[in-house]
Design a protein around this motif. Structure first.
Motif, PDB file in Angstrom:
ATOM      1  N   VAL A 382       0.855  -1.185   0.000  1.00 36.46           N
ATOM      2  CA  VAL A 382       0.000   0.000   0.000  1.00 36.46           C
ATOM      3  C   VAL A 382       0.889   1.232   0.000  1.00 36.46           C
ATOM      4  O   VAL A 382       2.019   1.208   0.494  1.00 36.46           O
ATOM      5  CB  VAL A 382      -0.948   0.013   1.222  1.00 36.46           C
ATOM      6  N   PRO A 383       0.409   2.342  -0.571  1.00 35.93           N
ATOM      7  CA  PRO A 383       1.246   3.544  -0.663  1.00 35.93           C
ATOM      8  C   PRO A 383       1.702   4.042   0.708  1.00 35.93           C
ATOM      9  O   PRO A 383       0.979   3.956   1.699  1.00 35.93           O
ATOM     10  CB  PRO A 383       0.319   4.556  -1.336  1.00 35.93           C
ATOM     11  N   CYS A 384       2.913   4.548   0.750  1.00 40.17           N
ATOM     12  CA  CYS A 384       3.451   5.138   1.971  1.00 40.17           C
ATOM     13  C   CYS A 384       2.752   6.474   2.228  1.00 40.17           C
ATOM     14  O   CYS A 384       2.542   7.260   1.291  1.00 40.17           O
ATOM     15  CB  CYS A 384       4.953   5.351   1.815  1.00 40.17           C
ATOM     16  N   PRO A 385       2.344   6.743   3.457  1.00 42.38           N
ATOM     17  CA  PRO A 385       1.693   8.038   3.736  1.00 42.38           C
ATOM     18  C   PRO A 385       2.588   9.208   3.368  1.00 42.38           C
ATOM     19  O   PRO A 385       3.818   9.128   3.434  1.00 42.38           O
ATOM     20  CB  PRO A 385       1.440   7.974   5.249  1.00 42.38           C
ATOM     21  N   ALA A 386       1.962  10.273   2.973  1.00 43.61           N
ATOM     22  CA  ALA A 386       2.705  11.470   2.580  1.00 43.61           C
ATOM     23  C   ALA A 386       3.607  11.949   3.714  1.00 43.61           C
ATOM     24  O   ALA A 386       3.193  12.012   4.875  1.00 43.61           O
ATOM     25  CB  ALA A 386       1.731  12.584   2.194  1.00 43.61           C
ATOM     26  N   GLY A 387       4.857  12.223   3.381  1.00 45.18           N
ATOM     27  CA  GLY A 387       5.808  12.724   4.359  1.00 45.18           C
ATOM     28  C   GLY A 387       6.511  11.660   5.168  1.00 45.18           C
ATOM     29  O   GLY A 387       7.408  11.968   5.955  1.00 45.18           O
ATOM     30  N   ALA A 388       6.107  10.378   4.998  1.00 43.96           N
ATOM     31  CA  ALA A 388       6.716   9.278   5.762  1.00 43.96           C
ATOM     32  C   ALA A 388       7.724   8.536   4.896  1.00 43.96           C
ATOM     33  O   ALA A 388       7.734   8.653   3.669  1.00 43.96           O
ATOM     34  CB  ALA A 388       5.642   8.333   6.266  1.00 43.96           C
ATOM     35  N   THR A 389       8.572   7.752   5.546  1.00 43.41           N
ATOM     36  CA  THR A 389       9.504   6.864   4.858  1.00 43.41           C
ATOM     37  C   THR A 389       9.136   5.432   5.209  1.00 43.41           C
ATOM     38  O   THR A 389       9.048   5.091   6.396  1.00 43.41           O
ATOM     39  CB  THR A 389      10.958   7.148   5.276  1.00 43.41           C
ATOM     40  N   CYS A 390       8.910   4.600   4.199  1.00 46.49           N
ATOM     41  CA  CYS A 390       8.442   3.235   4.443  1.00 46.49           C
ATOM     42  C   CYS A 390       9.463   2.229   3.933  1.00 46.49           C
ATOM     43  O   CYS A 390      10.155   2.465   2.933  1.00 46.49           O
ATOM     44  CB  CYS A 390       7.089   3.007   3.776  1.00 46.49           C
ATOM     45  N   ALA A 391       9.536   1.076   4.609  1.00 42.35           N
ATOM     46  CA  ALA A 391      10.562   0.076   4.325  1.00 42.35           C
ATOM     47  C   ALA A 391      10.060  -1.082   3.487  1.00 42.35           C
ATOM     48  O   ALA A 391      10.752  -2.085   3.337  1.00 42.35           O
ATOM     49  CB  ALA A 391      11.120  -0.458   5.653  1.00 42.35           C
ATOM     50  N   GLY A 392       8.854  -0.969   2.910  1.00 40.27           N
ATOM     51  CA  GLY A 392       8.331  -2.014   2.045  1.00 40.27           C
ATOM     52  C   GLY A 392       8.893  -1.912   0.643  1.00 40.27           C
ATOM     53  O   GLY A 392       9.757  -1.065   0.357  1.00 40.27           O
ATOM     54  N   PRO A 393       8.431  -2.765  -0.281  1.00 38.33           N
ATOM     55  CA  PRO A 393       8.957  -2.754  -1.656  1.00 38.33           C
ATOM     56  C   PRO A 393       8.692  -1.422  -2.351  1.00 38.33           C
ATOM     57  O   PRO A 393       7.584  -0.874  -2.278  1.00 38.33           O
ATOM     58  CB  PRO A 393       8.192  -3.905  -2.330  1.00 38.33           C
ATOM     59  N   ASN A 394       9.711  -0.907  -3.008  1.00 38.93           N
ATOM     60  CA  ASN A 394       9.612   0.356  -3.750  1.00 38.93           C
ATOM     61  C   ASN A 394       9.099   1.500  -2.879  1.00 38.93           C
ATOM     62  O   ASN A 394       8.358   2.377  -3.342  1.00 38.93           O
ATOM     63  CB  ASN A 394       8.704   0.181  -4.971  1.00 38.93           C
ATOM     64  N   GLY A 395       9.489   1.501  -1.609  1.00 41.80           N
ATOM     65  CA  GLY A 395       9.115   2.577  -0.708  1.00 41.80           C
ATOM     66  C   GLY A 395       7.682   2.537  -0.233  1.00 41.80           C
ATOM     67  O   GLY A 395       7.200   3.506   0.377  1.00 41.80           O
ATOM     68  N   ALA A 396       6.981   1.425  -0.447  1.00 37.64           N
ATOM     69  CA  ALA A 396       5.595   1.283   0.010  1.00 37.64           C
ATOM     70  C   ALA A 396       5.562   0.585   1.373  1.00 37.64           C
ATOM     71  O   ALA A 396       6.605   0.303   1.973  1.00 37.64           O
ATOM     72  CB  ALA A 396       4.792   0.481  -1.021  1.00 37.64           C
ATOM     73  N   ARG A 397       4.350   0.333   1.858  1.00 37.76           N
ATOM     74  CA  ARG A 397       4.153  -0.429   3.092  1.00 37.76           C
ATOM     75  C   ARG A 397       3.645  -1.823   2.746  1.00 37.76           C
ATOM     76  O   ARG A 397       2.783  -1.978   1.869  1.00 37.76           O
ATOM     77  CB  ARG A 397       3.124   0.251   4.003  1.00 37.76           C
ATOM     78  N   LEU A 398       4.167  -2.843   3.429  1.00 41.38           N
ATOM     79  CA  LEU A 398       3.687  -4.198   3.213  1.00 41.38           C
ATOM     80  C   LEU A 398       2.303  -4.376   3.829  1.00 41.38           C
ATOM     81  O   LEU A 398       1.971  -3.789   4.863  1.00 41.38           O
ATOM     82  CB  LEU A 398       4.663  -5.206   3.815  1.00 41.38           C
TER      83      LEU A 398
END
Length: 583
Positions: A382-398
């Protein structure tokens, strides 16, 4: 519509009705016993791998105590929370007929027991016999809060195999040096994969294959010529396991609280949540020790604990150990374990299970289904929230999903309480019976648009006494992986399985076993494969179904069934106890 109460007087009348109905239930089980236990939830310091931390325990023990019952008994377990964390306890594989109130999954059938709170849970055993287990069902507390349940035959009844000399639980777990609450918060915040465990354990001990753990080994003493019933339980948080005992062949005789046709195997494949009963014949030379070992099976996961946990089997004569039970006396190379990614070995073992299907142990497989469900099991992003840094694939959230719906648990009220009292807004009742979008689920390349799931808390309502066929379909989203699926409130018959996409015309008509399929509560759906199960919806109430890989469940791979009341007085859900924990 669910029953409801709008006044204290009406609520009290339901309590009295529940007492009458439960007494009526027990009247039909007059020979059964009612046993009481107290579980005090508390933190205690434990050291593994030269590292000490406080862990959640029951009565200070890790693993927790083994509960012993006979078929048909009832347990009253008084859970007292003296820890600083919320907790719930689930009785894994106990069907709890008409009484989901003590089943335990957080915000599904109850609100958590808060620090300083208590809850007396009624655990009703009926047809279960063999090995089950109990564990926490609140966030990741089950990492250290678990124990075995041994269900003996009714008094005066025998095993369907020669009585063993003794029986013993063998519980597999995982150990992190990091505080488990910090680990949970870290990976939920980052949106990535959780930290891989530092060790697998056997009865709480990592064994001598780990650094700083040579003395931390479980040791099993046996007498030559005798037969032992080992009750294997996979309480590990993250992966399916292979298990073997050097030089010894094992005879499988049961799984998930039911007996099976015996078969011999050099190794065991056991999924998280699953139990397997095996007979060990102590028929080897007594002047040696023998390694018992377990390691992860992983069909796809890149990050996995590649170490092997060990324990020692050693022989005694006249109750005296003939040799010092040390690893130096054992030969680790004699352990027969498949390769870590050996999918063929994993499914070949699981495919051998068959119910006894005899006069004393009949099967009741629905020959036809009036309710057909097809559930896809997917890893998602799922898309990473605006302004956050996420460690899922391609900068998303698992994330994870069933039929492209990623479960979001309520927090203000549990689903069961809302259903029983007719309170809206807690859940929806339109969980899809089939995938909302159909595509080639096991294709090596799947468009990115299919990776994002919907979110919500939807349930699937089942009519009482309906015959249900549920096909679990694995997908190759984000590479795919195995999924051990666990259903609360009922066992199911595993009538078929295969690789690729399920094809009813080919698979159901040609490969189903409707004669003696195994009767389980947990089944591993192979990577990019499918499993078909059947059951009758005869247990009214609210029942959770989820993947027993804890990270997948945390990401949303779960859903809830509601089984409606039947028409007869014994076909209706019992009212709640008076001490349900508040939210």
């Amino acid at each position: 519509m669910p029953p409801s109460s709008s006044s204290a007087a009406v609520f009290l009348s339901f309590q009295l009705l529940g007492l009458v109905l439960f007494c009526s239930f027990l009247h039909g089980h007059a020979a059964a016993a009612i046993r009481h236990h107290t579980f005090v939830v508390e933190e205690a310091p434990y050291t593994r791998l030269c590292s000490t931390k406080n862990i959640m325990t029951i009565n200070g023990n890790f693993p927790g105590e083994t509960l012993h019952v006979h078929r048909g008994d009832t347990l009253i377990v008084h859970v007292v929370n003296r820890s600083p964390h919320n907790i719930t306890i689930h009785w894994h594989g106990v069907n709890q007929p008409r009484y989901p109130w003590a089943d335990g999954p957080e915000y599904i059938t109850q609100c958590p027991i808060q620090p300083g709170g208590k809850f007396s849970q009624k655990v009703i055993f009926t047809t279960e016999e063999g090995t089950l287990w109990w564990h926490a069902h609140s966030e990741w507390t089950r990492a250290t809060v678990y124990g075995a349940i041994v269900v003996y035959p009714k008094k005066g009844h025998a095993y369907p195999f020669p009585k063993p000399h003794a029986d013993l639980p063998i519980i597999f777990g995982e150990w992190w040096k990091q505080d488990i609450f910090e680990l949970f918060d870290d990976f939920r915040r980052s949106g990535g994969d959780p930290l891989v465990s530092h060790a697998i354990t056997i009865n709480g001990q990592p064994g001598d294959r780990y650094n700083c753990s040579r003395q931390d080994m479980f040791k099993l003493a046996v007498d030559q010529g005798k037969t032992y019933l080992l009750r294997l339980i996979n309480a590990a948080m993250q992966d399916i396991l292979f298990f073997s005992i050097a030089g010894h062949q094992l005879t499988v005789v049961g799984t998930d609280g039911t007996y099976t046709k015996p078969f011999k195997s050099d190794y065991i494949t056991i999924s998280p949540g699953q139990t397997i009963d095996v007979l060990l014949r102590a028929d080897h030379p007594i002047a040696a020790s023998y390694y018992m070992a377990a390691k992860f099976y992983s069909s796809a996961r890149a990050a996995v604990n590649l170490n092997t946990t060990t324990a020692l089997l050693h022989y005694t004569t006249n109750n005296t150990t003939t040799t010092t039970p040390t690893a130096a006396a054992a030969n680790f190379s004699a352990v027969s374990l498949p390769a870590t990614a050996d999918t063929n070995a994993s499914v070949a073992f699981t495919a051998r299970f068959r119910s006894l299907a005899d006069k004393k142990h009949p099967v009741d497989v629905p020959q036809k289904a009036d309710t057909n469900l097809y559930f896809t099991l997917s890893m998602n992003a799922v898309p990473c929230p605006a302004g956050a840094t996420c460690a899922g694939p391609n900068g998303a959230r698992l994330a994870a999903s069933v039929n492209n719906v990623s479960l979001v648990l309520p927090t203000s009220m549990d689903v069961l309480g809302a259903y029983y009292r007719g309170i809206g807004g807690v859940y929806g009742d339109d969980f899809p019976s089939n995938p909302p979008v159909s595509f080639d689920f096991t294709n090596l390349t799947i468009p990115a648009v299919d990776r994002t799931p919907a979110t919500g808390n939807q349930v699937r309502v089942l009519e009482y006494n309906s015959s249900v066929e549920l096909v679990f379909q694995g997908t190759n989203l984000l590479g795919g992986v195995d999924h051990p699926m666990h259903l609360h409130g009922t066992n199911f018959y595993v009538v078929g399985w295969g690789f690729g996409n399920f094809d009813r015309a080919k698979d159901a008509n040609k490969t189903y076993n409707l004669v003696d399929p195994p009767f389980q509560n947990t089944i591993a759906v192979p990577r990019n494969g499918w499993v078909a199960v059947r059951f009758k919806a005869t247990n009214p109430g609210v029942w959770f179904m989820h993947c027993h890989l804890e990270r997948h469940a945390s990401w949303g791979m779960g859903m809830t069934f509601i089984v409606k009341n039947g028409k007869g007085p014994n076909d209706k859900m019992l009212p709640p106890p008076s001490d349900m924990p508040p939210c």
